[in-house]
Design an enzyme around this catalytic site. Structure first.
Site, mmCIF file in Angstrom:
data_model
loop_
_atom_site.group_PDB
_atom_site.id
_atom_site.type_symbol
_atom_site.label_atom_id
_atom_site.label_comp_id
_atom_site.label_asym_id
_atom_site.label_seq_id
_atom_site.Cartn_x
_atom_site.Cartn_y
_atom_site.Cartn_z
ATOM 1 N N ASN A 105 -10.287 -3.137 1.840
ATOM 2 C CA ASN A 105 -9.964 -3.006 0.418
ATOM 3 C C ASN A 105 -11.222 -2.679 -0.375
ATOM 4 O OD1 ASN A 105 -7.165 -3.572 0.455
ATOM 5 N ND2 ASN A 105 -7.528 -5.778 0.471
ATOM 6 N N HIS A 160 0.827 -1.217 0.000
ATOM 7 C CA HIS A 160 0.000 0.000 0.000
ATOM 8 C C HIS A 160 0.864 1.271 0.000
ATOM 9 C CE1 HIS A 160 -3.814 -2.157 0.688
ATOM 10 N NE2 HIS A 160 -3.081 -2.967 1.411
#
Length: 495
Positions: free
Chosen positions: A127, A54
């Site tokens: 997510n 990320h």
């Protein structure tokens, strides 16, 4: 506009910001030019360690507003009144790419929300997909290694990716999501978000239910096709970042509606599959979406590094009325996420403004690099003590969690009752995707698998094709045809 004095970090005014002190106009530089050293030394340290996953992301502040009463499920104060507003910070991200990668890459998207509640900060770290590639955290380092770079060539390797996926059929459901157009969303505003894991809610009567969190975009779903995403990678690798900033700056504030799915404890014990398996979704027919509230993003941080780069989210951070579950991946993230932040930005990462609880904080943590909050002053740094009145509030105690077993062992994550990796991917292909979506899915998979190289190429392809066939015969045949692999269709139908 009045001018302000230029100073060092110590607040000392100085005059020469662009010219270094030297011995003569063309002579060597002098060691005593402290400003030169301060600028270069700080410049050398401007980067903190990049997130392992990320790394590429953007974020914004906003508000969450309760629209429906869910007090029968939870006593969490964030939900205790219809109309109540709570400040939030949301960070979007891609998963596998480095900080300088394109944000239109085919990749899941992180959807991490920090709710600044009066009972502390609640981090919902999910997510844009309700599932994930694996269901046991022991496999996470291996999985991420395959999404990064080959140790010899230092390039992304389709061979590594598909080798891992073909050897781990539990990944098939998420692979199908990733290879569909959902793997290339049109920026961050036009995608749903999910808590992904199973969490629990506890009400005022200490009754527990299990929940899934959903955030549905009010902007409507919009995705790039593979060709469009590849084209945008070259035109603007920061497309998603720029899209969010421009929208909010123009007053076009993106919104999402929060829903929950609810399963009671008895249902969780008797359900036909493990409801805590992160590779599975719960049927919305059996567990319908219950509306909770709306989230709006309306403020871009004034400084990206201060708030977005230093933001730290951890699934460990739940507040009273919201709890964990036996979800194995969640259990692993409870440990790994705070540990990652302590490594990346230090032991006192929760004292940084973006991570700091805006309400009362009382504990006995002291010292460490960058202690910004007065370090407790002269107050005791130990408990119990005779000098302060800080005590545990037992009203926040959770009900005991009943264990299914008192036998500790290494259980097969794919053992009996845990090994159906194909039903839900098949449903996703047949019932969720449109004809056009199916066409794109097959094309994207064929394109991605065509990059598999080396002596094990056909072994990997055939192993992965078996997974696609088990999910849906038509899907497997279409992919095999695209790859130029000859398959006996009648044999597959009777296999």
């Amino acid at each position: 506009m009045s001018t302000e004095k230029l100073t060092t970090a110590s607040g000392i005014p100085y005059t020469h910001h662009e010219d270094s002190m030297s011995a003569g106009a063309r002579g060597p530089l002098l060691l005593q030019d402290y400003i030169l050293h301060e600028k270069l030394a700080h410049f050398n340290r401007e980067r903190i360690p990049e997130r392992v996953v990320h790394a590429k992301g953007t974020g914004a502040y906003g508000t969450f507003t309760v629209t429906h009463d869910v007090s029968k499920f939870t006593r969490a104060k964030i939900f205790n009144a219809v109309g109540k507003q709570t400040r939030v910070f949301l960070r979007f991200s891609t998963v596998g790419g480095e900080k300088g990668s394109a944000d239109t890459e085919r990749d899941p998207r992180g959807f991490a929300i920090k709710f600044y509640t009066e009972d502390g900060n609640w981090d919902l770290v999910g997510n844009n997909t309700p599932i994930f590639f694996i269901k046991d955290p022991k496999k996470f380092p291996d999985f991420i290694h395959t999404q990064k770079r080959d140790p010899r060539t230092n390039t992304k390797s389709p061979t590594m990716m598909w080798d891992f996926w073909s050897l781990n059929p539990e990944s098939l459901h998420q692979v199908m999501f990733l290879m569909s157009d959902r793997g290339t969303p049109y920026g961050y505003r036009h995608m749903h978000g999910f808590g992904s894991h199973t969490f629990s809610m506890i009400n005022a009567s200490n009754e527990r239910v299990y929940v899934k969190f959903h955030f549905r975009t009010a902007q409507g779903i919009k995705n790039f096709t593979n060709d469009e995403a590849v084209k945008m990678k070259g035109e603007d690798p920061d497309f998603a970042q720029r899209d969010l900033v421009r929208a909010i700056d123009a007053g076009n504030f993106p919104k999402w509606t929060m829903y929950i799915q609810v399963m009671d404890e008895q249902q969780s014990k008797t359900y036909r599959f493990n409801p805590f398996d992160l590779t599975k979704t719960w049927s919305q027919k059996e567990f319908p979406l219950i509306e909770v509230g709306t989230m709006e993003l309306n403020e871009i941080p004034a400084n990206y590094f201060a708030d977005v780069e230093q933001a730290a989210f951890a699934p460990a951070h739940v507040v009273d009325g919201i709890g964990y579950s036996p979800d194995r991946m969640l259990q692993g993230r409870i440990l790994s996420y705070p540990d990652a932040h302590r490594h990346r930005i230090g032991a006192n990462f929760e004292q940084l403004p973006v991570n700091r609880c805006p309400y009362m904080v009382n504990n006995y943590q002291r010292d460490g690099a960058m202690a910004l909050n007065g370090n407790g002053g002269s107050a005791p740094n130990y408990f119990p003590n005779s000098f302060d009145n800080i005590r545990p509030d037992l009203s926040y105690k959770e009900p005991a969690l009943e264990m299914d077993s008192n036998i500790a062992d290494w259980y097969d994550r794919n053992g009996p009752g845990e090994d159906d990796h194909y039903s839900q991917p098949g449903i996703f292909y047949r019932e969720v995707l449109s004809a056009e979506d199916k066409k794109h899915l097959v094309s994207n998979i064929v394109g991605a698998m065509s990059g598999i190289e080396g002596p094990k190429r056909m072994e990997i392809i055939n192993r992965q094709l078996c997974h696609f066939f088990r999910a849906d015969i038509g899907l497997g045949m279409a992919i095999a045809q695209g790859l130029g692999v000859t398959i006996d269709e009648n044999a597959m139908k009777h296999s």
